[in-house]
Design a protein around this motif. Structure first.
Motif, PDB file in Angstrom:
ATOM      1  N   PRO A 237      16.933   5.642 -19.217  1.00 46.63           N
ATOM      2  CA  PRO A 237      15.492   5.857 -19.366  1.00 46.63           C
ATOM      3  C   PRO A 237      14.671   4.712 -18.796  1.00 46.63           C
ATOM      4  CG  PRO A 237      16.441   5.157 -21.448  1.00 46.63           C
ATOM      5  CD  PRO A 237      17.598   5.401 -20.506  1.00 46.63           C
ATOM      6  N   ASP A 238      13.491   5.042 -18.293  1.00 49.33           N
ATOM      7  CA  ASP A 238      12.538   4.002 -17.929  1.00 49.33           C
ATOM      8  C   ASP A 238      12.205   3.223 -19.198  1.00 49.33           C
ATOM      9  OD1 ASP A 238       9.707   2.905 -17.657  1.00 49.33           O
ATOM     10  OD2 ASP A 238      10.111   3.568 -15.604  1.00 49.33           O
ATOM     11  N   PRO A 239      12.158   1.900 -19.134  1.00 48.48           N
ATOM     12  CA  PRO A 239      11.869   1.108 -20.338  1.00 48.48           C
ATOM     13  C   PRO A 239      10.567   1.478 -21.027  1.00 48.48           C
ATOM     14  CG  PRO A 239      12.677  -0.310 -18.577  1.00 48.48           C
ATOM     15  CD  PRO A 239      12.471   1.053 -17.969  1.00 48.48           C
ATOM     16  N   SER A 240       9.630   2.030 -20.263  1.00 47.98           N
ATOM     17  CA  SER A 240       8.372   2.448 -20.885  1.00 47.98           C
ATOM     18  C   SER A 240       8.524   3.738 -21.690  1.00 47.98           C
ATOM     19  CB  SER A 240       7.288   2.641 -19.817  1.00 47.98           C
ATOM     20  OG  SER A 240       7.588   3.753 -18.990  1.00 47.98           O
ATOM     21  N   LEU A 307       8.361  12.332 -26.974  1.00 49.34           N
ATOM     22  CA  LEU A 307       9.131  11.107 -27.198  1.00 49.34           C
ATOM     23  C   LEU A 307       8.231   9.887 -27.088  1.00 49.34           C
ATOM     24  CD1 LEU A 307      11.907   9.674 -27.539  1.00 49.34           C
ATOM     25  CD2 LEU A 307      12.132   9.759 -25.040  1.00 49.34           C
ATOM     26  N   ASN A 308       8.142   9.132 -28.142  1.00 53.04           N
ATOM     27  CA  ASN A 308       7.435   7.846 -28.143  1.00 53.04           C
ATOM     28  C   ASN A 308       6.030   7.922 -27.560  1.00 53.04           C
ATOM     29  OD1 ASN A 308       9.737   6.692 -29.272  1.00 53.04           O
ATOM     30  ND2 ASN A 308      10.595   6.150 -27.264  1.00 53.04           N
ATOM     31  N   GLY A 309       5.311   8.978 -27.933  1.00 47.62           N
ATOM     32  CA  GLY A 309       3.940   9.129 -27.472  1.00 47.62           C
ATOM     33  C   GLY A 309       3.807   9.746 -26.098  1.00 47.62           C
ATOM     34  N   LYS A 310       4.910  10.107 -25.465  1.00 51.60           N
ATOM     35  CA  LYS A 310       4.880  10.681 -24.112  1.00 51.60           C
ATOM     36  C   LYS A 310       5.324  12.138 -24.148  1.00 51.60           C
ATOM     37  CE  LYS A 310       5.806   6.311 -21.737  1.00 51.60           C
ATOM     38  NZ  LYS A 310       4.465   6.213 -21.129  1.00 51.60           N
ATOM     39  N   SER A 311       4.717  12.936 -23.291  1.00 50.68           N
ATOM     40  CA  SER A 311       5.111  14.335 -23.135  1.00 50.68           C
ATOM     41  C   SER A 311       5.209  14.735 -21.668  1.00 50.68           C
ATOM     42  CB  SER A 311       4.126  15.254 -23.866  1.00 50.68           C
ATOM     43  OG  SER A 311       4.158  15.009 -25.259  1.00 50.68           O
ATOM     44  N   SER A 312       5.163  13.758 -20.768  1.00 46.04           N
ATOM     45  CA  SER A 312       5.343  13.976 -19.333  1.00 46.04           C
ATOM     46  C   SER A 312       6.103  12.803 -18.737  1.00 46.04           C
ATOM     47  CB  SER A 312       3.993  14.105 -18.612  1.00 46.04           C
ATOM     48  OG  SER A 312       3.329  15.293 -18.957  1.00 46.04           O
TER      49      SER A 312
END
Length: 352
Positions: A237-240, A307-312
């Motif tokens: 995964p990208d660290p962000s 996931l962790n505030g992301k959806s894209s």
């Protein structure tokens, strides 16, 4: 003669997945007899891995339960945020009528895997697994691809696209179709079709005998607990996005069993912007994955996001697609066949 391979034991940590049984979709297709052709390998990231002993398995499980959330709601036929992507029905390569951006009916290689399109990756074991282009069980034409699942944990045989039309790369959405035939219904989590990226164009995708086991992120349609599954695995995964491995999945609300001993038309839609997936079997909407439909997560959920505030952008886009199987846990021995595969930017639909 079939190509035999020794199978890899992937010493993996338990990753995920759950659920239970039930209802059977209908299916159709034909089986025709003849002799088997010989399979063949690939290059680039053509990997045959070996391991010395039989370790534990991961990514899925034999009977680990989880409780789905909103994924148990009735599906509306398309994942939220993804266009329905209606497209004309396409025929396979042997008829010259396939309108998809990538088409594979396994006819062009005359009994061999077409190395202009595919890279083969298999594990190895004395248990005697098989991957081959054969003529005994086919959907259309003369040939179909056959893989034999052995009882060894971490077994795999996967073909990955060697190169892709530019329109199939990126965040999607990408639509696919494959005709699928299984000789048994098993409870193991088995990866069937994937879209993934290593996030580095200089790094070829590989399935490995030791950690990190797999060097790419991917969306998948899979078998699990005798039914279907949509989901993603992040190995790089990208660290962000995440700090380590993550798996999330959804399941059919009715836990429809995947069919056996007949050809089924399996269609899917994968998007990384927004992150969402749809699965159809013989034209029936079977499963969907999006922010409202997540039945399992290996990490704590954050409300309102995937996931962790992301959806894209969670996967990192799509650079390759693959088909075959990877078992996350021990499985009874059985056989899987693929035929008439299509990838496109619009829905491929089942053949008439």
């Amino acid at each position: 003669m079939p190509r035999r391979y020794l199978l890899a034991l992937l010493p993996i940590a338990l990753f995920a997945c759950s659920p239970s049984p039930p209802a059977m979709p209908t299916q159709s297709g034909t089986t025709s007899g003849s002799t088997s052709g010989e399979g063949s390998g690939g290059n680039v990231a053509d990997v045959t891995t070996t391991a010395s002993s039989g370790g534990s398995s991961g990514g899925g499980s034999e009977g680990v339960a989880s409780t789905p959330d909103a994924g148990a709601a009735e599906m509306d036929g398309a994942a939220d945020g993804i266009p329905d992507g209606d497209g004309e029905s396409t025929a396979s390569d042997d008829g010259g009528l396939c309108s998809g951006l990538l088409c594979e009916d396994f006819e062009q290689g005359q009994g061999q895997l077409d190395l202009a399109k595919w890279v083969l990756q298999t594990g190895t074991t004395a248990d005697g697994g098989i991957e081959e282009i054969q003529q005994q069980t086919v959907h259309r034409g003369k040939y179909a691809w056959h893989v034999h699942v052995t009882p060894v944990s971490g077994d795999f045989a996967v073909i990955l696209t060697k190169s892709l039309p530019a329109m199939l790369k990126g965040s999607g959405p990408v639509f696919g179709r494959a005709y699928f035939y299984a000789t048994a219904n098993v409870g193991t989590h088995i990866m069937l079709g994937i879209a993934g990226t290593t996030r580095n164009p200089a790094v070829a995708p590989s399935i490995l005998p030791t950690k990190p086991l797999i060097n790419f992120n991917y969306m998948e349609f899979a078998a699990f607990a005798g039914s279907w599954q949509l989901g993603f695995d992040l190995f790089t995964p990208d660290p962000s996005v995440a700090k380590g491995f993550v798996e999330e999945a959804s399941y059919p609300p009715a836990r429809d069993k995947y069919p056996t001993m007949a050809w089924s038309c399996v269609e899917w839609e994968f998007s990384d912007n927004p992150d969402a997936m749809m699965l159809w079997v013989d034209g029936k909407a079977m499963d969907q994955f999006d922010v409202q439909h997540i039945g399992f997560s290996s990490v704590p959920r954050m409300a309102g996001s995937i996931l962790n505030g992301k959806s894209s952008g969670i996967i990192g886009g799509f650079d390759f697609f693959g088909f075959g199987f990877h078992t996350w846990g021990r499985s009874p021995a059985f056989d899987i066949y693929y035929d008439d595969i299509v990838l496109d930017t619009k829905r491929a639909n089942c053949l008439p």
